[in-house]
Design a protein around this motif. Structure first.
Motif, PDB file in Angstrom:
ATOM      1  N   SER A  20       0.841  -1.194   0.000  1.00  0.00           N
ATOM      2  CA  SER A  20       0.000   0.000   0.000  1.00  0.00           C
ATOM      3  C   SER A  20       0.875   1.243   0.000  1.00  0.00           C
ATOM      4  O   SER A  20       0.632   2.210  -0.728  1.00  0.00           O
ATOM      5  CB  SER A  20      -0.895  -0.003   1.247  1.00  0.00           C
ATOM      6  OG  SER A  20      -1.411   1.284   1.463  1.00  0.00           O
ATOM      7  N   ALA A  21       1.906   1.209   0.822  1.00  0.00           N
ATOM      8  CA  ALA A  21       2.739   2.398   0.980  1.00  0.00           C
ATOM      9  C   ALA A  21       3.587   2.647  -0.271  1.00  0.00           C
ATOM     10  O   ALA A  21       3.539   3.730  -0.862  1.00  0.00           O
ATOM     11  CB  ALA A  21       3.632   2.227   2.211  1.00  0.00           C
ATOM     12  N   GLY A  23       4.471   2.990  -3.809  1.00  0.00           N
ATOM     13  CA  GLY A  23       3.663   3.110  -5.021  1.00  0.00           C
ATOM     14  C   GLY A  23       4.085   4.350  -5.776  1.00  0.00           C
ATOM     15  O   GLY A  23       5.259   4.750  -5.740  1.00  0.00           O
ATOM     16  N   LEU A  24       3.113   4.974  -6.430  1.00  0.00           N
ATOM     17  CA  LEU A  24       3.433   6.179  -7.188  1.00  0.00           C
ATOM     18  C   LEU A  24       4.007   7.254  -6.281  1.00  0.00           C
ATOM     19  O   LEU A  24       4.787   8.092  -6.708  1.00  0.00           O
ATOM     20  CB  LEU A  24       2.170   6.706  -7.860  1.00  0.00           C
ATOM     21  CG  LEU A  24       1.549   5.790  -8.909  1.00  0.00           C
ATOM     22  CD1 LEU A  24       0.214   6.358  -9.372  1.00  0.00           C
ATOM     23  CD2 LEU A  24       2.484   5.622 -10.097  1.00  0.00           C
ATOM     24  N   SER A  26       6.215   7.018  -3.914  1.00  0.00           N
ATOM     25  CA  SER A  26       7.674   6.950  -3.778  1.00  0.00           C
ATOM     26  C   SER A  26       8.385   7.081  -5.115  1.00  0.00           C
ATOM     27  O   SER A  26       9.488   7.606  -5.174  1.00  0.00           O
ATOM     28  CB  SER A  26       8.094   5.613  -3.155  1.00  0.00           C
ATOM     29  OG  SER A  26       7.464   5.448  -1.928  1.00  0.00           O
ATOM     30  N   ILE A  98      -8.146  10.672  -3.145  1.00  0.00           N
ATOM     31  CA  ILE A  98      -6.829  10.203  -3.589  1.00  0.00           C
ATOM     32  C   ILE A  98      -6.972   9.146  -4.682  1.00  0.00           C
ATOM     33  O   ILE A  98      -6.348   9.232  -5.732  1.00  0.00           O
ATOM     34  CB  ILE A  98      -5.996   9.657  -2.401  1.00  0.00           C
ATOM     35  CG1 ILE A  98      -5.667  10.784  -1.422  1.00  0.00           C
ATOM     36  CG2 ILE A  98      -4.704   9.007  -2.898  1.00  0.00           C
ATOM     37  CD1 ILE A  98      -4.945  10.357  -0.165  1.00  0.00           C
ATOM     38  N   TYR A 102      -5.307   9.186  -8.286  1.00  0.00           N
ATOM     39  CA  TYR A 102      -4.223   8.206  -8.304  1.00  0.00           C
ATOM     40  C   TYR A 102      -4.439   7.199  -9.425  1.00  0.00           C
ATOM     41  O   TYR A 102      -3.510   6.771 -10.107  1.00  0.00           O
ATOM     42  CB  TYR A 102      -4.227   7.493  -6.956  1.00  0.00           C
ATOM     43  CG  TYR A 102      -2.960   6.765  -6.590  1.00  0.00           C
ATOM     44  CD1 TYR A 102      -2.026   7.350  -5.743  1.00  0.00           C
ATOM     45  CD2 TYR A 102      -2.706   5.479  -7.046  1.00  0.00           C
ATOM     46  CE1 TYR A 102      -0.878   6.679  -5.367  1.00  0.00           C
ATOM     47  CE2 TYR A 102      -1.553   4.805  -6.671  1.00  0.00           C
ATOM     48  CZ  TYR A 102      -0.648   5.417  -5.837  1.00  0.00           C
ATOM     49  OH  TYR A 102       0.492   4.747  -5.474  1.00  0.00           O
ATOM     50  N   PHE A 217       1.492  10.800   2.714  1.00  0.00           N
ATOM     51  CA  PHE A 217       0.979  10.163   1.495  1.00  0.00           C
ATOM     52  C   PHE A 217       1.762   8.891   1.192  1.00  0.00           C
ATOM     53  O   PHE A 217       1.178   7.829   0.951  1.00  0.00           O
ATOM     54  CB  PHE A 217       1.106  11.155   0.328  1.00  0.00           C
ATOM     55  CG  PHE A 217       0.601  10.620  -0.979  1.00  0.00           C
ATOM     56  CD1 PHE A 217      -0.753  10.492  -1.223  1.00  0.00           C
ATOM     57  CD2 PHE A 217       1.492  10.253  -1.988  1.00  0.00           C
ATOM     58  CE1 PHE A 217      -1.217  10.001  -2.441  1.00  0.00           C
ATOM     59  CE2 PHE A 217       1.029   9.766  -3.206  1.00  0.00           C
ATOM     60  CZ  PHE A 217      -0.326   9.642  -3.425  1.00  0.00           C
ATOM     61  N   SER A 218       3.077   8.987   1.249  1.00  0.00           N
ATOM     62  CA  SER A 218       3.853   7.814   0.845  1.00  0.00           C
ATOM     63  C   SER A 218       3.691   6.674   1.838  1.00  0.00           C
ATOM     64  O   SER A 218       3.835   5.518   1.474  1.00  0.00           O
ATOM     65  CB  SER A 218       5.328   8.169   0.629  1.00  0.00           C
ATOM     66  OG  SER A 218       5.937   8.455   1.859  1.00  0.00           O
ATOM     67  N   SER A 220       0.857   5.978   3.338  1.00  0.00           N
ATOM     68  CA  SER A 220      -0.578   5.635   3.356  1.00  0.00           C
ATOM     69  C   SER A 220      -1.203   5.952   4.711  1.00  0.00           C
ATOM     70  O   SER A 220      -2.013   5.197   5.235  1.00  0.00           O
ATOM     71  CB  SER A 220      -0.809   4.150   3.079  1.00  0.00           C
ATOM     72  OG  SER A 220      -0.203   3.751   1.899  1.00  0.00           O
ATOM     73  N   SER A 317      -1.359  -0.141  -4.160  1.00  0.00           N
ATOM     74  CA  SER A 317      -1.802   1.048  -3.425  1.00  0.00           C
ATOM     75  C   SER A 317      -3.272   1.350  -3.711  1.00  0.00           C
ATOM     76  O   SER A 317      -4.034   1.663  -2.784  1.00  0.00           O
ATOM     77  CB  SER A 317      -0.950   2.260  -3.795  1.00  0.00           C
ATOM     78  OG  SER A 317       0.407   2.000  -3.559  1.00  0.00           O
ATOM     79  N   SER A 320      -5.463  -0.754  -1.624  1.00  0.00           N
ATOM     80  CA  SER A 320      -5.665  -0.359  -0.228  1.00  0.00           C
ATOM     81  C   SER A 320      -6.575   0.856  -0.139  1.00  0.00           C
ATOM     82  O   SER A 320      -7.328   1.018   0.818  1.00  0.00           O
ATOM     83  CB  SER A 320      -4.331  -0.087   0.453  1.00  0.00           C
ATOM     84  OG  SER A 320      -3.732   1.074  -0.066  1.00  0.00           O
ATOM     85  N   LEU A 321      -6.505   1.707  -1.151  1.00  0.00           N
ATOM     86  CA  LEU A 321      -7.378   2.884  -1.141  1.00  0.00           C
ATOM     87  C   LEU A 321      -8.837   2.465  -1.302  1.00  0.00           C
ATOM     88  O   LEU A 321      -9.724   3.012  -0.659  1.00  0.00           O
ATOM     89  CB  LEU A 321      -6.979   3.841  -2.267  1.00  0.00           C
ATOM     90  CG  LEU A 321      -5.706   4.653  -2.003  1.00  0.00           C
ATOM     91  CD1 LEU A 321      -5.126   5.196  -3.299  1.00  0.00           C
ATOM     92  CD2 LEU A 321      -5.996   5.804  -1.039  1.00  0.00           C
TER      93      LEU A 321
HETATM   94  N1  PHE Z   1       1.149   5.341  -0.239  1.00  0.00           N
HETATM   95  C1  PHE Z   1       0.643   5.285  -1.567  1.00  0.00           C
HETATM   96  C2  PHE Z   1       1.766   5.696  -2.505  1.00  0.00           C
HETATM   97  O1  PHE Z   1       2.731   6.242  -2.072  1.00  0.00           O
HETATM   98  C3  PHE Z   1      -0.589   6.123  -1.760  1.00  0.00           C
HETATM   99  C4  PHE Z   1      -1.627   5.922  -0.716  1.00  0.00           C
HETATM  100  C5  PHE Z   1      -2.006   6.976   0.096  1.00  0.00           C
HETATM  101  C6  PHE Z   1      -2.219   4.665  -0.532  1.00  0.00           C
HETATM  102  C7  PHE Z   1      -2.950   6.794   1.094  1.00  0.00           C
HETATM  103  C8  PHE Z   1      -3.169   4.478   0.464  1.00  0.00           C
HETATM  104  C9  PHE Z   1      -3.524   5.536   1.281  1.00  0.00           C
HETATM  105  O2  PHE Z   1       1.724   5.521  -3.660  1.00  0.00           O
END
Ligand code: PHE
Length: 462
Positions: A20-21, A23-24, A26, A98, A102, A217-218, A220, A317, A320-321
């Motif tokens: 989840s963390a 993803g786009l 990072s 998001i 996203y 954000f990164s 989550s 990610s 998880s959203l």
């Molecule tokens: N952490 C994810 C990313 O960095 C984005 C995200 C934010 C996912 C909040 C879930 C909740 O790409």
């Protein structure tokens, strides 16, 4: 395993939460935020935010989820604080916002995968035409939302865990190899200097706001995604150790992504770091040129894999959203999970249409708003991104820390953490964490939230 389904083991949770963390956030966002915010100084503040402010909030989220075995809203009811459901409601709103944009960027990543497979390395020079093409983009976004819904409908452990366990290590290897290659190129050092040698005079308040938003954000964090995932974690799991691993993995990927990007950027601009491509286009403009230089076959293989892995990282990610509102609706209204998944996914796809139109297709959404003191207009996608990341998520983090320390109370947090971590009670980790969640997080997150809103939306700089 509970009847709601659950992660099969400790690594299942770590894999899914790290999925989840990472993803786009990072790989796509981190490098351009570094570029927009003056380089290494931003990196430093970002890392500090992750460990000092985000770690305690992450542990609190997971603890609340595991204690209650409920979704982001219902968890607060179970703990006996109905009015604090507002945290979950805010979280669901943030999650919907998001995911709506996203998913559009994920569609670009997937579209790039297809283009590179076709050998179209020129796509880097035509990024804005690509994003303005509504036929392609709506197709890719819809496809991406379908994939997300499909995985979520299969349930947490079956759908999310397995895939992540294979793709995450592959992504790591890919990024490290590309970074190693990037470092051998001409002018690489110029890029590394920009990226890693901080100029402290560049740490301004707006840089801090962006770094904090990027950290939330990164990771989550701040919207109940980790309350929701925490609700599927078993009582034997050590919920101090897992967040540490998740944060290290996320920060590690972001740092390596930067180490890959900036030498490439420097190479493409012959070492001139004063006018680097910035904003959402950064990786999409820079990387195809690099892959092209590998020659046709190798370029297609490496470039294709890169965008495939990026799409995959995005998918874990988006999953998880989507899981956040779905878990809420299914838990609270006892609806059918599959139907809920598909209806929610399609509604969020519709909410994403303005974002899809904001990269060139519609003038109105492309030049949506001009912030006070800004010289150019901001597009709708970047605007909702700013609202969600820089304001909603830190606000969520602030509320979670206040709730945990002063309403749910520290001894309950400690009791929950102690399950699966018998040496926690009385340890220095407990003392530090309690201090952070009671004083550091509420104060700093509260102040930064107010300052960010004043700065971003009212143009008042303090
Ligand atoms: N952490 C994810 C990313 O960095 C984005 C995200 C934010 C996912 C909040 C879930 C909740 O790409």
């Amino acid at each position: 395993m509970t009847s709601r389904g659950g992660f099969s083991d400790k690594f299942g949770f770590i894999a899914a939460a790290a999925g989840s963390a990472v993803g786009l956030g990072s790989i796509w966002k981190f490098p351009f935020e570094v570029g927009n915010n003056g380089g290494a100084a931003f990196v430093l503040v970002y890392i500090l935010c992750c460990f000092v402010l985000c770690f305690p909030v992450m542990v609190a989220e997971v603890a609340i989820g595991r204690k209650t075995q409920k979704n982001a809203v219902g968890a607060f009811d179970v703990l006996g604080f109905k009015s604090w459901r507002i945290i979950g409601v805010l979280g669901i709103i943030s999650g919907v916002i998001i995911l709506s944009f996203y998913n559009v960027v994920s569609g670009w990543a997937f579209g790039y995968f297809i283009e590179i497979l076709k050998g179209n390395f020129e796509i880097g020079n035509h990024f804005s035409e690509f994003t303005a093409d509504i036929t392609y983009n709506s197709f890719y976004s819809l496809f991406f939302m379908f994939m997300t819904a499909y995985i979520v409908s299969r349930g947490v452990s079956a759908g999310i865990e397995k895939a992540t366990k294979i793709m995450m290590p592959a992504l790591f290897i890919m990024l490290i190899s590309l970074a190693a290659y990037a470092l051998t190129l001409d002018y690489a050092w110029e890029g590394v200097k920009f990226y890693l040698i901080p100029d402290f005079s560049k740490i301004t308040m707006p840089v801090i706001y962006s770094a904090l938003g990027q950290a939330f954000f990164s990771l989550s964090l701040g919207m109940g995604a980790l309350i929701t995932y925490g609700s599927y974690v078993s009582k034997e799991n050590n919920i101090i150790e897992s967040p540490v691993i998740i944060i290290l993995a996320t920060v590690g990927v972001a740092l390596i992504a930067g180490l890959m990007m900036f030498p490439f950027v420097a190479y493409n601009s012959s070492g001139d770091m004063t006018n680097i491509p910035s904003g959402p286009s950064l990786i999409f403009v820079t990387l195809p040129k690099v892959f092209e230089s590998f020659g046709a076959i190798l370029g297609i293989v490496v470039g294709g894999f890169f965008f495939l892995l990026l799409s995959f990282a995005a998918l874990t990610s988006t999953v998880s959203l989507l899981e956040v509102p779905v878990a809420y609706i299914v838990d609270e209204y006892k609806t059918n999970r599959t139907a809920t998944v598909w209806v929610t996914a399609m509604l969020i796809f519709l909410v994403g249409i303005p974002s899809m139109l904001s990269a060139g297709a519609s003038d109105f959404f492309t030049n949506f708003i001009t912030y006070p003191n800004a010289s150019k207009a901001t597009d709708f996608l970047s605007f909702v991104d700013d609202v969600a990341n820089d304001t909603f998520l830190p606000l969520g983090g602030f509320l979670i820390s206040v709730f945990t320390a002063y309403f749910w109370k520290k001894h309950n947090l400690s009791a929950e953490i102690s399950s699966g971590n018998s040496s926690y009670a009385g340890s220095w980790v407990e003392t530090l964490l309690n201090f952070a969640i009671s004083y550091i997080c509420p104060t700093i997150l509260g102040i930064l939230f107010v300052l960010t809103v004043l700065n971003r939306f009212f143009g008042i700089v303090i």
